[in-house]
Write a protein that holds these residues in place. Structure first.
Motif, short mmCIF file in Angstrom:
data_model
loop_
_atom_site.label_atom_id
_atom_site.label_comp_id
_atom_site.label_asym_id
_atom_site.label_seq_id
_atom_site.Cartn_x
_atom_site.Cartn_y
_atom_site.Cartn_z
N GLY A 175 12.01 29.29 44.09
CA GLY A 175 10.75 29.95 44.39
C GLY A 175 10.59 30.21 45.89
O GLY A 175 10.14 31.28 46.29
N LEU A 176 11.01 29.23 46.69
CA LEU A 176 10.90 29.40 48.15
C LEU A 176 11.87 30.47 48.63
O LEU A 176 11.56 31.25 49.54
N GLN A 189 17.74 33.20 58.39
CA GLN A 189 16.46 32.49 58.45
C GLN A 189 16.28 31.59 57.24
O GLN A 189 15.81 30.47 57.33
N MET A 190 16.66 32.13 56.06
CA MET A 190 16.51 31.35 54.84
C MET A 190 17.38 30.12 54.87
O MET A 190 16.97 29.05 54.43
N ASP A 193 15.71 27.73 57.58
CA ASP A 193 14.35 27.23 57.35
C ASP A 193 14.08 26.75 55.93
O ASP A 193 13.09 26.08 55.69
N VAL A 194 14.94 27.13 54.99
CA VAL A 194 14.73 26.67 53.61
C VAL A 194 15.88 25.76 53.16
O VAL A 194 15.65 24.63 52.75
N PRO A 197 16.52 22.36 55.65
CA PRO A 197 15.52 21.30 55.46
C PRO A 197 15.51 20.70 54.06
O PRO A 197 15.20 19.53 53.90
N SER A 198 15.89 21.50 53.04
CA SER A 198 15.95 20.95 51.69
C SER A 198 17.09 19.96 51.55
O SER A 198 16.99 18.98 50.82
N TRP A 275 6.92 14.83 56.66
CA TRP A 275 6.23 15.63 55.65
C TRP A 275 6.36 15.05 54.26
O TRP A 275 5.52 15.29 53.40
N GLU A 279 4.04 14.43 50.73
CA GLU A 279 4.48 14.93 49.44
C GLU A 279 4.24 13.89 48.36
O GLU A 279 3.70 14.17 47.32
N ARG B 86 3.97 28.32 47.03
CA ARG B 86 5.29 28.52 47.64
C ARG B 86 5.25 28.41 49.16
O ARG B 86 5.64 29.32 49.88
N TRP B 90 8.07 21.29 54.54
CA TRP B 90 8.42 20.62 55.79
C TRP B 90 7.83 21.32 57.00
O TRP B 90 8.13 20.96 58.13
N TYR B 99 6.19 31.63 59.66
CA TYR B 99 7.51 31.82 59.05
C TYR B 99 7.72 33.26 58.57
O TYR B 99 8.81 33.81 58.66
N PHE B 128 0.43 19.31 56.85
CA PHE B 128 1.53 19.70 55.98
C PHE B 128 0.96 20.10 54.61
O PHE B 128 -0.07 19.56 54.20
N GLY B 130 1.66 19.20 51.74
CA GLY B 130 1.45 18.05 50.88
C GLY B 130 0.11 17.35 51.12
O GLY B 130 -0.35 16.59 50.28
#
Lengths: 282, 250
Positions: A175-176, A189-190, A193-194, A197-198, A275, A279, B86, B90, B99, B128, B130
């Motif tokens: 989804g991100l 960038q993906m 930044d995605v 970090p994942s 972060w 969560e 979405r 982080w 972004y 954040f 979350g």
């Protein structure tokens, strides 16, 4: 009146929390004191420095390791830091090698099912080979060297990192990625930044998992094939039948491991993944 | 002032089981949206609403027919609001806003802040995702989509995952935001009441992906759900749906 009631309730709640913590520290301290007491009693009973030295004898050795030995001109007190740093640098470099090898392998395995099929067995096998095998192998190939232990540590930690990274890459939120594409973000960038970090928490989990293993293998290679390091000192003192020194070095090693794990790794993790705390709570 | 042209659009999916029938998600639809209007696409599940949006956004390709989305003759800039927020977990709220932007100048930051303020999230810049409730996260998602100042805004059931109260307050935020910015919006929903409150026009799709009806709604914005005029119209249109005998609301 109501205010007073709330205050006293709060105070007792706080008191309980503090009391709980105090009780926990007390239990911890009791455990350690008990351990040393039993050790001391056993050493009195065994009554042999070569078999089981007393805590006092070991403490003397620790003191000598740090402050030098007046009866031995070769030991001026620098012995701890020299050997200690040698071990630490080896393990850290080994980890760098492990992450450098494991991360790209993990990315390949996580992104592409052909690579996954191709790499799965070798990585699994590499992960199930005993540390001793690596220690002996690098000794045979490199002899007494600096590269050998570093490579052994790298090889033993690599599969853990690779498998974790593969898991992380496979679990990147589609989804991100879709969102990023819809907003016209570039592949670069993906990735930055995605994807990174994942995957970072998974790399860290891999590091945590293989950390103690890497230390053990590091010590093992030092026992066999090094001229410096904690493992080397353990072997040297063992050959000199100096049991108190063997135990002193082992003890220092354990303490260092605990400190590194509890304070350094955990702190870095907390800071990097601030972060995630939210969560979990959210 | 985006212009959306959909002509003779069809989308077929391969049979879900071997030897089964081809799935007709969309069958030959034509429509046009021109100007700063809020258009809802309504219909029951499986009538091709999301497929249509995916084709419009370029995520999916049509089997036949064509769609064009232009702004003054050039390809239009699109913004999206998804079913879930979405957000990058982080990154702080403000960093999430940044972004999707191409420059990080002070001006750009101020612009992002302006949109956060419009959805009532001034105090959350450093938080954040979350730390926010689901509704607040979705508000960030909406602010993000508006903040790129798109020519066309595509929204895919953005309130369907929220509880009724939160969804209601978010509809008000959206009304407010839209009245101030007047973007061209295509809003997919299965909720007729929601569509009536928000839209200038409702395109109704029926199972099989055909256009069943095309309704204009002429009430001033922003509209409140509690407005009796809105309520009357909702009842009226809901009545029409019952006569059509299609499962309009799931």
């Amino acid at each position: 009146m109501a205010g007073v009631l709330v205050d006293s309730a709060e105070a007792s709640a706080l008191g309980t929390a503090a009391g709980l913590r105090r009780r926990r520290y007390l239990a911890l301290a009791t455990g350690w004191v008990g351990f040393v007491a039993i050790w001391w009693l056993l050493s009195v009973w065994v009554n042999s420095d070569a078999r089981l030295p007393s805590p006092g004898r070991v403490w003397d050795e620790v003191w000598i390791i740090f402050n030098g030995d007046p009866t031995n001109s070769r030991n001026d007190g620098g012995i701890f830091w020299n050997n200690f740093l040698a071990s630490v640098i080896r393990v850290l470099l080994g980890f760098v090698v492990g992450v450098a090898m494991g991360t790209p392998l993990g990315f390949l395995m996580g992104r592409n099912r052909y690579w996954r099929s191709f790499l799965k067995s070798p990585v699994m096998i590499a992960g199930s080979i005993p540390g001793l095998t690596y220690a002996v192998m690098v000794l045979v190939v490199f002899g007494i060297s600096f590269v050998g232990p570093v490579l052994a540590i790298g090889l033993i930690s690599m599969p853990y990192i690779a498998i974790n990274v593969a898991e992380g890459v496979g679990g990147v939120d589609k989804g991100l990625l879709n969102m990023s594409r819809s907003f016209g973000r570039s592949e670069k960038q993906m990735f930055r930044d995605v994807v990174v970090p994942s995957v970072l928490p998974f790399i860290f989990a891999g590091v945590r998992l293989s950390f103690s293993l890497a230390w053990k293998v590091g010590q093992l290679t030092e026992v066999f094939g090094a001229s410096q390091g904690i493992g080397f000192q353990i072997r040297r003192n063992f050959q000199l039948f100096n049991m108190p020194a063997v135990i002193a070095w082992i003890g220092l090693f354990i303490i260092f491991m605990l400190v590194l794990e509890r304070f350094v790794l955990v702190r870095i993790e907390r800071k990097l993944f601030r972060w995630r705390q939210w969560e979990r709570e959210g | 002032m985006a212009k959306v042209t959909v002509s003779k659009l069809a989308k077929l999916f391969p049979p879900p089981i071997k030897g089964g029938d081809v799935v007709r998600a969309i069958t030959n639809i034509d429509f046009e949206v021109d100007g700063n209007v809020f258009v809802s696409i309504v219909g029951p599940s499986g009538c091709g609403k999301s497929t249509l949006l995916n084709i419009l956004s370029g995520v999916d390709t049509p089997t036949s027919g064509s769609v064009t989305v232009t702004e003054a003759g050039k390809p239009a800039k699109l913004g999206y609001v998804f079913q879930d927020a979405r957000l990058l977990p982080w990154r702080s709220v403000m960093d999430n806003m940044m972004y999707v932007r191409d420059d990080a100048s002070d001006e750009s930051v101020a612009n992002a802040a302006k949109y956060l303020s419009m959805v009532g999230l001034d105090h959350t810049h450093e938080m954040f995702p979350g730390q926010l409730s689901g509704g607040m996260q979705q508000r960030v998602g909406i602010a993000r989509a508006f903040s790129v100042e798109p020519d066309l805004l595509l929204m895919d059931e953005p309130f369907s995952h929220l509880d009724a109260m939160t969804a209601r307050s978010l509809r008000d935020h959206l009304q407010e935001l839209w009245s101030r910015t007047r973007k061209t919006v295509l809003f997919v929903t299965h909720d007729v009441m929601e569509a009536v409150q928000l839209s200038d026009r409702i395109i109704v799709l029926a199972p099989g992906g055909v256009i069943y009806d095309d309704i204009s709604i002429d009430l001033p914005h922003p509209r409140k759900a509690s407005d009796p005029k809105v309520a009357t119209l909702q009842a009226e249109i809901l009545g029409q749906f019952e006569n059509m005998q299609i499962p309009a609301v799931e």
